[in-house]
Every structure is written in C-alpha cells, then in structure tokens.
Design a protein around this motif. Structure first.
Motif, short mmCIF file in Angstrom:
data_model
loop_
_atom_site.label_atom_id
_atom_site.label_comp_id
_atom_site.label_asym_id
_atom_site.label_seq_id
_atom_site.Cartn_x
_atom_site.Cartn_y
_atom_site.Cartn_z
N VAL A 213 0.70 -1.39 0.53
CA VAL A 213 0.10 0.15 -0.52
C VAL A 213 0.98 1.40 0.01
O VAL A 213 0.04 2.72 -0.37
N GLU B 223 1.30 21.76 -11.15
CA GLU B 223 -0.33 20.59 -10.30
C GLU B 223 -0.20 20.95 -8.97
O GLU B 223 -0.79 20.80 -8.31
N ARG C 34 -3.93 19.37 -7.00
CA ARG C 34 -3.55 17.91 -7.32
C ARG C 34 -2.93 17.81 -7.46
O ARG C 34 -2.88 16.33 -6.80
N ARG D 27 -1.61 1.16 -10.20
CA ARG D 27 -2.39 1.92 -10.32
C ARG D 27 -3.38 2.20 -8.64
O ARG D 27 -3.70 3.56 -7.98
N ARG D 28 -3.02 1.69 -7.82
CA ARG D 28 -3.20 2.06 -6.02
C ARG D 28 -2.86 2.96 -5.93
O ARG D 28 -3.28 4.07 -4.83
N LEU D 29 -0.96 3.09 -5.37
CA LEU D 29 -0.24 4.01 -5.19
C LEU D 29 0.12 5.41 -5.93
O LEU D 29 0.18 6.47 -5.89
N GLY D 30 -0.87 5.61 -7.16
CA GLY D 30 -0.94 6.86 -7.88
C GLY D 30 0.83 7.22 -8.27
O GLY D 30 1.10 8.40 -8.15
N TYR E 117 -0.47 7.48 -12.83
CA TYR E 117 -1.69 9.09 -12.00
C TYR E 117 -1.27 9.59 -13.36
O TYR E 117 -1.88 10.48 -13.64
N ARG F 275 -4.23 15.48 -21.29
CA ARG F 275 -5.38 15.32 -20.60
C ARG F 275 -6.80 15.76 -20.58
O ARG F 275 -6.77 17.07 -20.31
N GLY F 276 -8.13 14.86 -21.32
CA GLY F 276 -9.23 15.67 -21.36
C GLY F 276 -9.12 16.29 -22.76
O GLY F 276 -10.31 16.87 -22.50
N SER G 128 -12.76 2.06 -17.07
CA SER G 128 -11.78 2.41 -16.12
C SER G 128 -11.60 3.60 -15.11
O SER G 128 -11.25 3.85 -14.06
N GLU G 129 -10.87 3.94 -16.18
CA GLU G 129 -10.00 5.61 -15.69
C GLU G 129 -10.94 7.02 -15.36
O GLU G 129 -10.46 7.72 -15.01
N GLU H 126 -11.34 8.13 -11.91
CA GLU H 126 -10.02 7.90 -11.54
C GLU H 126 -9.53 9.77 -11.58
O GLU H 126 -8.43 10.89 -10.39
N SER I 170 -9.06 12.68 -9.03
CA SER I 170 -8.00 13.59 -8.48
C SER I 170 -8.06 14.70 -9.41
O SER I 170 -6.45 15.55 -9.71
N HIS I 171 -8.96 15.30 -9.52
CA HIS I 171 -9.23 16.76 -9.95
C HIS I 171 -8.58 17.16 -11.35
O HIS I 171 -7.68 18.47 -11.50
N GLN I 172 -7.68 15.93 -12.20
CA GLN I 172 -7.43 16.46 -13.37
C GLN I 172 -8.71 15.96 -14.35
O GLN I 172 -7.69 17.15 -15.69
N MET I 173 -9.71 16.22 -14.86
CA MET I 173 -10.86 16.69 -15.51
C MET I 173 -11.44 16.70 -13.78
O MET I 173 -11.44 16.75 -12.80
N ARG J 216 -5.80 8.31 -1.80
CA ARG J 216 -4.57 8.14 -2.02
C ARG J 216 -3.91 8.98 -1.04
O ARG J 216 -4.51 10.47 -0.94
N ARG K 170 -4.72 4.16 0.20
CA ARG K 170 -5.69 3.50 -1.08
C ARG K 170 -5.29 2.18 -0.63
O ARG K 170 -4.14 1.79 0.09
N GLU L 229 -15.44 1.02 -12.31
CA GLU L 229 -14.26 1.08 -12.29
C GLU L 229 -13.85 -0.18 -11.26
O GLU L 229 -12.84 -0.03 -11.65
#
Lengths: 496, 496
Positions: A193, A247, A252, A347-350, A391, A436-437, B111-112, B115, B119-122, B184, B187, B338
């Motif tokens: 974790v 960021e 973020r 994925r868990r750790l970011g 992440y 992103r986005g 799944s993303e 996420e 995490s405020h990326q979108m 996170r 997590r 997710e």
C-alpha cells in the motif's frame, strides 16, 4: 568465506565449475536466468553454455528479468545458443540477430512473463540459473542487485543452479522483499500500500533439493552506460518540474508529488536528477530500475524511500554506493518485477511514471521499441505496466535525432506501444504538451506547438491541415502518413 | 407509490418537472449522467436540456458511464448541447458530429474516467443526473439497471438531480454493490476476490442536501439491438470452444474456465451463447455489460454467477428477465464500472476476456475504434481494461465485411487500440490464431493461415514475403502498409 555464503552445509558439495553446472542445461530446454537491466545476472554458467555450443548442438529458450550485462546476450547469440528470447534485451549483437529473424524475440510487459509461466501458458522452465549473495541455513536464495523474475523462475523450475557471487556485497541481504501472488482462483490482494510496504520474505524460498549445482563467481555487475545531462535533457527536466509545480499550485499534488517511476536511460535519469534542485521534498520512488539519480536524490536529502526491482549504476556510483549499501538499506526495497510493475499496485499508489519515447505522433501515440516501425531496439520493458496505470503517464524525448535530420514527433508512428488512451504528457526540450482531457484534434495542436522542433512544425501543420479536410476523430492521410520515413530513406532527412 | 420510492420524506418536495430540474444545469457546465450501454440512463432531464437549448445558449461537457439509449445523444447533438463528450458513445448522429470535429470526444478506458475526476485532473462535476429505482430513508440513491460512473459522479458533484423511474422494477434494489476506492496516499486493496464478492453498499451514499431536484419518469431502457447468431458467429464460437477445450485438456484451465468477460455486440454475445452447448459448467462472469447471453446461460444452468456494471437486453429478454429479476438477484451483482473494469481485480481473478475487433493486423495489433484509421465508431470502452490484464485476451471478428470487399485482417492496422503485447488469441469464422509466446514473424504466419479469408491470403502472403526481405522484428513496407485502404477508396474493394 564460502561457509558465510552457503549456510546450508549439505549444499556445499554441490559447488562445481560453471562448465559442470552448465551440463544440467540441454539442447531444447527452457531456461530462466536472473538479471534485470544488467544487474544481478548469472555471469558464469551462460558463458560456459556458449563455450559448449562450439562442440555440440545447444539451442535454448532464454527468459530473464530484463536486459543482461557482462556481454552475455552477445556471447550467447554469437554461439547460436539463443533460439527464443524474452521478455527484454538491449544488446547490439542480439538485436541484430533478432532483426535478421534468427532469434525469435517475444517483447513482453515485464510484469507478465511469470504470470504466463505460472499459469502454464508458457514454459515449463527446465532450469533456473540465479545469482545469489548467499544461501540461507534453510536453503533459500538471497538475491543480489536485482530480483527480477528470479524468484518465480527458481520456484517453478525443475532444477536450480545458483551462482554465488563473492563480488556482490553480502550486506545486500535484507534489501529484498519477495512476495509471490497466491494461486487463482483464490488469489488475495497484494498487500503493498506504499513504496515502504514490506510484505514478503527477504529471500527466495525453494526446496533446497532442487539446487543441483552451485558455481562461485567474483565479478561486479556491468556498469550503466550513462550519458551526462546536456542542455536538452536539462530543458526537459525543467519543463517537467515547472509543470509539476503548477499541478501542486492547483492542489492536484502535494509537494511530495506521488511515488516516482523512471524508465531506464539517460533522459529519464537526467529528469530525476533535475529534481535535486526542485521545490519538492520527501519524495518516494516506486520504480523498476534504480539508477544513479536515485542515489543522487538520497544524498541530496530529497528522497526518503525507493522501491525497485534492480540497482543499475555507473561505475563511479557503484563505487560510492555498494560498499556503503548498509547506509541505504533501510530506505530501499528490491521486489520481484511482477510486484514492482504490477498494475494493481501501480494504480493503487498513484504513480508519476516517466518513460522515454523513441518517437511520438501528433495525436499522442508512442513508439518505444521499433526503429522505423520494423527494427527492434530493446523492447517495451515496463513502460506499458506503468503508463497504463499511472496517475500521470509522462513520455520524454528529444525533439530531434541524427543531427536534426529526424523528427521525434511525426504525423503517425509506425509502431504503437502506448496509444492515445494512455499518454497524459509529452515533453521535449521545446516544451510540454498536457494531453489530459483533450480530443485528438486538440492534442495535435498542442503537440505540434509545444513539443515539435521548429524545423518540422510547418510540414507537420501542413499535414494536419490537409488531414482535417478529410475529417474524422483522428484525421490522417493514410497514403502519406509515413512519407517522412520514406523521405528519410531516400534523402537522408525527414525534412520536406 | 412515490412514498415507496422516495423514502426520505423531506426530499419529496424536491419533485419537479424535468424542465425545472434542468435549470440547475447552465451553459458551460460539466455534467455527469448515469447510463451504461443504454441501461439506466437519465431519460427526462437531458431531453429538457435539448428543448431549452432551442431558445438560449447551452453547451456542456457530458460524461456518462458509457453509451446512452433513448435517443439522448442524438437529441443533445442536434440541439448543439454537447461541446465535449466522454468516455464512450454509440449514436450515429453524435458519431457524425464527432467525425466532423463539432463535438470533442475523449475516448477513454472505462475504468479511468472517475479516477481522473477524483484526482481533479478533469472536472469538477457541476451537476450529476442519476436515474434511481428509489431513494432510501437516509437519502442514498438506489440505481437501476446500471451503476456505471453514477456513484462517483453523485458523490463528487456539487448538485445532484435524481430521476426516479417508476418503469424500473423496485426489486432491482439489492443487486448493486457500490465500492469506492479509498483516497490516496493511503488507498487500500480492493477486496473483490471473486465474482461473488460483495464489498460495498447496495446504494450510492450521498449527502441528501445535495439533491436539488427529483424528476419522476416511467420509461423502460432502450432495448439492445441484437443480431441473431449466423453461420459465421457460430463458427467463431465453435473455434473458441474447441480451443478452450484443448486448454482444459492440457490442464491449463478447469472445466469451469475462468470468470468470463464479453464485450458488447452481436459476435461476443453469440460466442457466449455458444457456451450453452459446451462441455463447460458452473461458469462465472466478471464483465461490464450483461447481455441476453448471460440470462441464456443462467437459464441453461451453465452459469452460476454474473458480475457486471449494467444489464442491457433485447426487448424479448427484457420482458422475460425484469419482471422476474428477484429470481436472478442472488446470482447477480452490478458494480461501479471502475470496479467491474479495474485492472487490479481483472488481473487477480484471471479473466477470459472476449472482445470484438474492428480489424486486426497480421502481427496481432487490433483496431477497435477508428474506421479507416480516422473515423470514430464507438470508442475503446472497456476492451483495454480487460485485454491488458486478462488471463487470456481473445479478440473476435468476421474475416470479411461489406460483401467480401473488405478484409478484417490487414497488413497494418491504421489505428492501434490493443497492441501486440496484449493480444493472446484472434478468432474469425475461418479459424483461431493462438499468439501466446510467438514472435511477430511467427504470428503473421498463423494469423494469415488460420484467421484470414482465403480471398485475401495470397496478397497478404505477398506483402509479408516482401516485407521479410527488408528484415526487422516486425517486417513492414511502410510505403505500402496502407495500400489496401487506398485501393478500397479508389476501387471499392481491398482486393488487389
């Protein structure tokens, strides 16, 4: 000395020469060897195999953790021992044989190889050859500078050959954390974790009866061939640090960022080294290979913990770190590459994943492996394991190659290792594109404007503008998408 | 009736018309709506938005679970409400607008999405619009036929509009398992260890003060447009069942196989239906959309449990299943997408993933999204989440399209959604290619021989043979790699 290294007395009569040990490997076998990014590779038995192949037919499938050092892939290729090789390599002689079609190379995500062997989709492994710092009183194997795939290879192999390397410091003991996922259909969550999580054993547990031979060596790992940071790699680091600072300002990320991963190579190493002079602090790494930059960050006080699967250093850094490995030991863990690169944990750790692209296209697809779309360089390695689940998936490359005749940003990459769905940020010395986005058409604008070298921008815009007229989510002109490669071949330059 | 559905009395005065509720959505907002493969979509508020857009400027970013039914994407597109749309769609009118560049479409792994929002990326999400079967006494939301991204949208949105759909059976309550990954950097592992694992809540827990409007509807989900199995899809199913039988015989799988996933669409649905007459038994599913085939397998006694994120059925199957949903309820779980699509869980469970390819190339790369490499069809959906992490990643496609003028196996796909590193098996009506452990040159031989239609084999072999002369790990002739597409455009056929 040998008593300290081979603590289970009954195994001491298994000590033999490399040539004798290599006799356990027969023509047609599948062999799993230790070694990950030149670290902790078996150094004697493979060379004995090559020697024997001079006088008798001897072809094998060789699986490793990742690339080997010590000239092993070269020697094995020249002796025609390698029929099939996976999951990664970086040797020029082997690479040429692969590209001639003489060695079948299976280019795999580094987290997946042992999963395939464990579920009997590949294998079975006849013999595992594993470098060790020691064998415990119970007959378990203490690895050296990498764990890689060694644990699962040794656990699943019919026979195990151990190379006790007196040149590897015995103080490496305790640095490893060997966790093997439980069997399906009742597999449990992997309990990692945080980068600091210790969840397994500090050695590879096997039935000592499987150890058929022990070979004693005394040889350092091959050192990393690092290129010092230059103006371009410093600029790349600068753009990325500026982006990460923004960021943080947006809330973020904290000033500790997320756990960092950096692929092997000079650019990623330079980027990490650049963090020494950044505003970030109390950093952690959850990566695969730990390079010079990890220890630069430790010594600067920026880094508090690093988890990896291997330690691969320049010779200067080797001399600085290995004799003092005890000093770093409580801040370091080496794990099986299945765990260092596991989608679940990443994925868990970011994680913030920083990997090197061979080239990118204007829509954000990345080629990491195939020169000109056809010729293998090294392999995808762990870049896919990290980029898909990070992440933030960052790819770095210089915008130009070969004296400016090649653009590393092209209309369409001729081989896709990481596609538009997985690439968040591209950075060159010119600037950074935050994808992103964004839809593909928007990505093209920002990649051309920010990342591409000015010398190629006009011809890229010309392509994009004409492709737009044909429409689509991802506008292309298929009959000229690869024209830049054709021009390069015919004129020596991609320039139009 | 409404008391049974809106159990928190204080919320009952939030009931209003769709037009009134839609007023909470303003020009420029980011809106998250329920809906996954036509199931459980918000049905009234989006249409009210389109109506309002006739008289005032109203453009939004619309995030959903996956595709919507009820003509919503069509109506919203025609009203020019959609400026930006993600992560998936399947509407012809929206698709055309995307391909004209009028709607920016971000094609994401399913799944993303949440996420990135978490995490405020979108984002941030201004308003969530969620269809519900009921609101609990505590003000929590009971979803209907899909969970999709509804839970995280509702939890993170500033305001929530609930559509209570009286047309959705209240017996759906209890079918859902809403688990949200913890934050996170702390997590925890997702505790799902089998398709049957219940690890969350049977409703979406939110602060009821965020519910600003409740709209009452009474309308079935749009039914799935299924094509009945034909000779080709039956042949594909046959090849796959034969292959899986061999895997069982080799001891790699038990007769229960692994948990099954099947992508949306007629071919994958037909393959699953084919399992009714297979030697396998006590099957489970861990998938995203549960289609008619799931209930065919239940009713035949072959399937013991199914986990998904939505239920999307033909109208005949809707009539058979939904009035009797109580009968299936203890064998069904609907999860947030997710979790249904989470790399962590997929890798852990050892899933057999069966997804439809738009086309494949001779080296095993798959295009799932872009017609001719440029024009968006629907999106990658969950195919990447599953293929990358599956025990076995299978892609199915008919070998021909458009009356035999198009080959679905080509020299090089012009858009890569799943690359050679992720594709284990390709099946067409002609046969099956098992790519595991093969180098690209070997894959080309087996794909051309087993999967390709005889009409195209000679010209594919001609390309491959000439490409081999140029060498490389993945031999190609870049200046003719896309020639088949050029020929199709000029002559109406890929045939040379």
């Amino acid at each position: 000395m040998l008593q300290e290294r081979i603590r289970l007395a009954s195994l001491r009569d298994k000590v033999m020469s490399a040539a004798e040990a290599a006799r356990f490997i027969q023509d047609g076998m599948i062999v799993g060897m230790s070694g990950f990014t030149r670290a902790g590779d078996a150094k004697a038995v493979p060379l004995a195999l090559a020697e024997r192949a001079k006088t008798e037919p001897l072809g094998i499938t060789l699986m490793t953790g990742a690339s080997l050092g010590s000239g092993i892939d070269k020697v094995l290729t020249e002796a025609h021992v390698l029929k099939r090789r996976l999951p990664f390599q970086s040797d020029p002689v082997l690479r040429a044989a692969i590209n001639r079609g003489e060695v079948m190379f299976i280019d795999q995500h580094l987290s997946e190889t042992v999963e395939l062997v464990r579920s009997h989709q590949m294998g079975p492994i006849d013999v595992a050859v594993v470098e060790a710092a020691a064998i415990t009183r119970e007959g378990a194997i203490v690895p050296t500078t990498s764990v890689g795939n060694s644990a699962t290879f040794a656990i699943l192999a019919k026979h195990v050959i151990v190379e006790i390397n007196l040149g590897q410091h015995v103080d490496l003991e305790g640095i490893h954390d060997v966790y093997i996922p439980t069997r399906r259909p009742y597999r449990e969550p992997i309990p990692v974790v945080s980068p600091e999580s210790r969840v397994g054993l500090p050695f590879i547990p096997i039935d000592p009866a499987k150890i058929v031979a022990i070979v004693v060596t005394n040889q350092q790992d091959s050192s990393a061939e690092t290129t010092p940071p230059d103006a371009d790699t410093r600029a790349i680091a600068g753009h990325l640090i500026e982006f990460l600072s923004r960021e943080v300002a947006k809330g973020r990320l904290s000033n500790r960022l997320g756990p960092l991963q950096a692929g092997i190579g000079s650019i990623a190493n330079a980027v990490l080294t650049g963090l020494v002079d950044s505003p970030f602090h109390d950093l952690t790494m959850y990566s695969e290979v730990l390079q010079d930059s990890t220890f630069d960050l430790f010594d600067s006080g920026k880094l508090v913990f690093a988890s990896g699967s291997s330690i691969t250093l320049s010779s200067a850094c080797q001399a600085r770190v290995f004799p003092n490995i005890g000093k770093y030991k409580n801040r370091l863990i080496l794990r099986p590459q299945e765990i260092s690169n596991h989608p679940e944990v990443i994925r868990r750790l970011g994680i913030i994943g920083i990997n090197t692209a061979l080239e990118c296209d204007i829509y954000g697809n990345v080629n990491s492996t195939h020169v000109g779309g056809t010729h293998m360089m090294n392999g995808i390695g762990g870049s896919g394991d990290f980029a898909r689940n990070a992440y933030l998936a960052v790819f770095v490359t210089k915008s130009l190659a070969k004296g400016g005749t090649i653009s590393r940003i092209v209309p369409m990459v001729p081989h896709v290792d990481h596609n538009e769905h997985d690439v968040d940020v591209i950075v060159t010395e010119n600037g950074l594109a935050d994808l992103r986005g964004l839809a593909p058409r928007e990505r093209a604008e920002v990649i051309i404007a920010n990342c591409m070298h000015a010398d190629f921008r006009d011809q890229a815009r010309d392509y994009f503008t004409r492709a737009l007229k044909r429409g689509g989510q991802t506008p292309h002109l298929l009959n000229e998408a690869f024209e830049w490669y054709d021009r390069l071949e015919k004129t020596g330059s991609m320039k139009g």
